[in-house]
Motif scaffolding. Structure first.
Motif, PDB file in Angstrom:
ATOM      1  N   SER A 211       9.065  29.837  26.778  1.00 27.82           N
ATOM      2  CA  SER A 211       9.424  29.625  25.103  1.00 27.82           C
ATOM      3  C   SER A 211       9.986  29.894  24.859  1.00 27.82           C
ATOM      4  O   SER A 211      11.440  30.162  25.179  1.00 27.82           O
ATOM      5  N   PRO A 212       9.979  28.823  24.289  1.00 34.14           N
ATOM      6  CA  PRO A 212      11.831  27.763  23.533  1.00 34.14           C
ATOM      7  C   PRO A 212      12.716  29.102  22.536  1.00 34.14           C
ATOM      8  O   PRO A 212      13.521  28.684  22.498  1.00 34.14           O
ATOM      9  N   ASP A 213      11.675  29.843  21.832  1.00 36.94           N
ATOM     10  CA  ASP A 213      12.962  30.738  21.765  1.00 36.94           C
ATOM     11  C   ASP A 213      13.498  31.879  22.059  1.00 36.94           C
ATOM     12  O   ASP A 213      13.834  32.341  21.578  1.00 36.94           O
ATOM     13  N   GLY A 214      13.242  32.361  23.144  1.00 33.11           N
ATOM     14  CA  GLY A 214      13.724  33.024  24.363  1.00 33.11           C
ATOM     15  C   GLY A 214      12.381  34.158  24.679  1.00 33.11           C
ATOM     16  O   GLY A 214      11.355  34.112  24.158  1.00 33.11           O
ATOM     17  N   TYR A 215      13.547  35.469  25.154  1.00 34.20           N
ATOM     18  CA  TYR A 215      12.404  36.275  25.415  1.00 34.20           C
ATOM     19  C   TYR A 215      12.707  37.603  25.037  1.00 34.20           C
ATOM     20  O   TYR A 215      14.613  37.789  25.073  1.00 34.20           O
ATOM     21  N   ASP A 216      12.488  38.656  23.743  1.00 31.74           N
ATOM     22  CA  ASP A 216      12.426  39.937  24.287  1.00 31.74           C
ATOM     23  C   ASP A 216      12.737  41.075  24.866  1.00 31.74           C
ATOM     24  O   ASP A 216      13.158  42.171  24.583  1.00 31.74           O
ATOM     25  N   CYS A 217      11.784  40.604  25.986  1.00 35.12           N
ATOM     26  CA  CYS A 217      11.725  41.682  27.174  1.00 35.12           C
ATOM     27  C   CYS A 217      11.191  41.072  28.018  1.00 35.12           C
ATOM     28  O   CYS A 217      10.866  39.685  28.377  1.00 35.12           O
ATOM     29  N   PHE A 218      12.090  41.069  29.685  1.00 33.45           N
ATOM     30  CA  PHE A 218      11.916  40.979  30.503  1.00 33.45           C
ATOM     31  C   PHE A 218      11.971  41.911  31.479  1.00 33.45           C
ATOM     32  O   PHE A 218      12.658  42.935  32.097  1.00 33.45           O
ATOM     33  N   PHE A 219      10.472  41.899  32.208  1.00 33.88           N
ATOM     34  CA  PHE A 219      10.391  43.130  33.320  1.00 33.88           C
ATOM     35  C   PHE A 219      10.946  42.398  35.158  1.00 33.88           C
ATOM     36  O   PHE A 219       9.812  42.082  35.313  1.00 33.88           O
ATOM     37  N   GLN A 233      18.346  33.375  28.552  1.00 32.64           N
ATOM     38  CA  GLN A 233      17.274  32.860  27.999  1.00 32.64           C
ATOM     39  C   GLN A 233      16.740  34.196  27.015  1.00 32.64           C
ATOM     40  O   GLN A 233      15.990  34.186  26.154  1.00 32.64           O
ATOM     41  N   MET A 234      17.141  35.505  27.020  1.00 32.91           N
ATOM     42  CA  MET A 234      17.311  36.660  25.991  1.00 32.91           C
ATOM     43  C   MET A 234      17.458  36.024  24.233  1.00 32.91           C
ATOM     44  O   MET A 234      18.607  36.194  24.931  1.00 32.91           O
ATOM     45  N   LYS A 235      16.738  37.464  23.705  1.00 30.06           N
ATOM     46  CA  LYS A 235      16.635  36.704  22.399  1.00 30.06           C
ATOM     47  C   LYS A 235      17.758  38.687  22.735  1.00 30.06           C
ATOM     48  O   LYS A 235      18.376  39.082  23.007  1.00 30.06           O
ATOM     49  N   LYS A 236      18.326  38.590  21.043  1.00 29.20           N
ATOM     50  CA  LYS A 236      19.840  39.094  20.398  1.00 29.20           C
ATOM     51  C   LYS A 236      18.802  40.609  20.735  1.00 29.20           C
ATOM     52  O   LYS A 236      17.094  40.808  20.364  1.00 29.20           O
ATOM     53  N   TYR A 237      19.000  41.340  21.288  1.00 25.20           N
ATOM     54  CA  TYR A 237      18.522  42.773  21.725  1.00 25.20           C
ATOM     55  C   TYR A 237      17.825  42.645  21.610  1.00 25.20           C
ATOM     56  O   TYR A 237      16.678  43.902  21.986  1.00 25.20           O
ATOM     57  N   GLY A 238      17.651  41.903  23.611  1.00 26.52           N
ATOM     58  CA  GLY A 238      16.551  42.161  24.105  1.00 26.52           C
ATOM     59  C   GLY A 238      17.019  43.084  25.287  1.00 26.52           C
ATOM     60  O   GLY A 238      17.342  43.654  25.367  1.00 26.52           O
ATOM     61  N   ARG A 239      15.396  43.568  26.014  1.00 22.82           N
ATOM     62  CA  ARG A 239      14.772  44.383  26.613  1.00 22.82           C
ATOM     63  C   ARG A 239      14.989  44.294  27.852  1.00 22.82           C
ATOM     64  O   ARG A 239      13.728  43.326  27.846  1.00 22.82           O
ATOM     65  N   ILE A 240      15.765  44.074  29.126  1.00 22.53           N
ATOM     66  CA  ILE A 240      15.443  44.406  30.483  1.00 22.53           C
ATOM     67  C   ILE A 240      14.621  45.335  31.292  1.00 22.53           C
ATOM     68  O   ILE A 240      16.179  46.116  31.506  1.00 22.53           O
ATOM     69  N   GLU A 268      24.008  41.547  22.750  1.00 19.46           N
ATOM     70  CA  GLU A 268      23.639  43.044  22.797  1.00 19.46           C
ATOM     71  C   GLU A 268      22.058  43.675  23.253  1.00 19.46           C
ATOM     72  O   GLU A 268      21.619  44.300  22.713  1.00 19.46           O
ATOM     73  N   LEU A 269      21.893  43.028  24.675  1.00 18.21           N
ATOM     74  CA  LEU A 269      21.091  43.398  25.858  1.00 18.21           C
ATOM     75  C   LEU A 269      20.721  44.532  26.433  1.00 18.21           C
ATOM     76  O   LEU A 269      22.350  45.399  26.041  1.00 18.21           O
ATOM     77  N   ARG A 270      20.078  45.765  26.370  1.00 17.55           N
ATOM     78  CA  ARG A 270      19.780  46.758  27.464  1.00 17.55           C
ATOM     79  C   ARG A 270      18.862  46.321  28.660  1.00 17.55           C
ATOM     80  O   ARG A 270      17.831  45.720  28.329  1.00 17.55           O
ATOM     81  N   MET A 271      19.767  46.842  29.778  1.00 14.35           N
ATOM     82  CA  MET A 271      19.542  46.903  30.871  1.00 14.35           C
ATOM     83  C   MET A 271      18.868  47.650  31.823  1.00 14.35           C
ATOM     84  O   MET A 271      19.764  48.294  31.640  1.00 14.35           O
ATOM     85  N   GLU A 272      17.932  48.519  32.070  1.00 12.95           N
ATOM     86  CA  GLU A 272      17.405  49.738  32.558  1.00 12.95           C
ATOM     87  C   GLU A 272      16.594  49.546  34.152  1.00 12.95           C
ATOM     88  O   GLU A 272      15.220  48.788  33.879  1.00 12.95           O
ATOM     89  N   GLY A 273      17.466  50.090  34.538  1.00 10.58           N
ATOM     90  CA  GLY A 273      16.502  50.815  35.754  1.00 10.58           C
ATOM     91  C   GLY A 273      15.328  51.710  36.012  1.00 10.58           C
ATOM     92  O   GLY A 273      16.123  52.819  35.204  1.00 10.58           O
ATOM     93  N   PHE A 274      14.815  51.598  36.775  1.00 10.41           N
ATOM     94  CA  PHE A 274      13.705  52.380  36.497  1.00 10.41           C
ATOM     95  C   PHE A 274      13.076  52.637  37.794  1.00 10.41           C
ATOM     96  O   PHE A 274      12.221  52.095  38.173  1.00 10.41           O
ATOM     97  N   LEU A 275      12.294  53.992  38.052  1.00 10.30           N
ATOM     98  CA  LEU A 275      11.651  54.720  38.928  1.00 10.30           C
ATOM     99  C   LEU A 275      10.059  55.268  38.221  1.00 10.30           C
ATOM    100  O   LEU A 275      10.587  56.293  37.264  1.00 10.30           O
TER     101      LEU A 275
END
Length: 332
Positions: A211-219, A233-240, A268-275
């Motif tokens: 994905s040359p343009d990067g990633y919106d979401c990373f699981f 390689q996350m895009k602007k405002y990407g979510r992890i 300006e990424l958002r990274m969140e752990g979850f159960l």
């Protein structure tokens, strides 16, 4: 009177678990009595082995405790009108062949479960791993049609569902796995791009090529080096969505890094752990959606089935080594 077999944690794991870390016990179960709290006798039909058991055993268990885990069980004897004999339930009663319950800790399989569908899927795609993918994508990643989703450990119980749900949601999906057979499986179930992270010369280059343009979401199911490369390689405002860290569960010495501050600030990424238990009040919603997609053929399921309760430790260790394709279960 029933004699149950159960696997106990003989010794806390030091590095990778070994079969000698487990102890097979026999437990005599009392007979059911009218009017008492012990109203149900159940036998395990399928048992789950999952990555979470490795870190949770250290956090929540004492040596000698029955190994934690979930099973699909059949009601053998019932003095509870809410559960008929031969009904199937999901329970979290650990690695044991039989157990007694008052019914409060049991969840019946959905009433519309097709007879043709393996009941073991209630431990996988139509169970906790599937719900983890469902809520992780919808509520943490908040994926949108047209976005690009990256998932690692993509041929596992959670990752394989993540990719397929992202495709249903109109996303481009990139997955990685640890063997060529697993990569072929990912392409078979609809991943747009997939690669073997063990054989690529550069993980950074492989991700850019996919994905040359990067990633919106990373699981993220893996953590460690993969996460430290992917975050750049996350895009602007990407979510992890941080779901797991299997690359670190068996380390005797903690890994160093990654250092996430600069890429998180700049993009300006958002990274969140979850159960997944956060959405227990929406469990039925998730199960019905997953069951519908499985029945319609929109979500494909693959299980690695090990036969024999005596092989629980071997199945668990094999799963941690990545030997499974899809969900690892043990058939009693």
């Amino acid at each position: 009177m029933v004699i149950a077999k159960a696997w106990a944690l003989k010794k806390h794991f030091d590095g990778f678990p070994k079969t000698s870390d487990f102890d097979l016990k026999k437990i005599e179960l009392p007979n059911l009595k009218d009017g008492g709290e012990q109203k149900l006798l159940l036998e395990s039909v399928f048992l789950s082995v999952d990555p979470y058991m490795r870190p949770y055993s250290r956090r929540d268990m004492k040596e000698g405790d029955i190994m934690i885990g979930t099973q699909v069980a059949r009601v053998v004897e019932s003095k509870n009108p809410a559960f008929t004999v031969d009904a199937f339930v999901v329970a979290a009663r650990g690695w044991r062949t039989h157990f007694i319950s008052d019914g409060k800790d049991l969840q019946l399989l959905p009433s519309n479960w097709p007879e043709s569908l393996p009941k073991s899927l209630a431990l996988g795609t139509v169970g906790m791993p599937g719900l983890t993918a469902y809520f992780g994508l919808l509520e943490v990643c908040k994926m949108k049609p047209g976005e690009t989703v990256l998932v690692n450990a993509a041929a596992g119980a959670v990752g394989s569902v993540v990719g397929q749900l992202a495709k249903i949601g109109g996303c481009k999906v990139v997955g990685c796995a640890g063997s060529d057979d697993k990569v072929a499986y990912l392409k078979k179930i609809g991943f747009d791009e997939a690669f073997n992270y063990k054989t690529v010369k550069s993980l950074d280059e492989a991700l850019r090529e996919a994905s040359p343009d990067g990633y919106d979401c990373f699981f993220d199911n893996v953590g460690g080096e993969f996460a430290s490369v992917a975050i750049n390689q996350m895009k602007k405002y990407g979510r992890i969505a941080v779901c797991g860290a299997i690359s670190q569960y068996n380390d005797s010495v903690p890994q160093k890094g990654p250092y996430v501050q600069l890429p998180m600030i700049f993009n300006e990424l958002r990274m969140e752990g979850f159960l997944v238990t956060r959405w227990n009040n929406r469990r039925e919603e998730g199960l019905q959606a997953l069951l519908k997609w499985v029945v319609e053929g929109k979500v494909k399921c693959h299980e690695q089935v090990t036969k024999g309760f005596e092989n629980m430790p071997a199945a668990f260790i094999g799963m941690l080594k990545g030997e499974n394709l899809g969900k690892a279960v043990v058939k009693v």
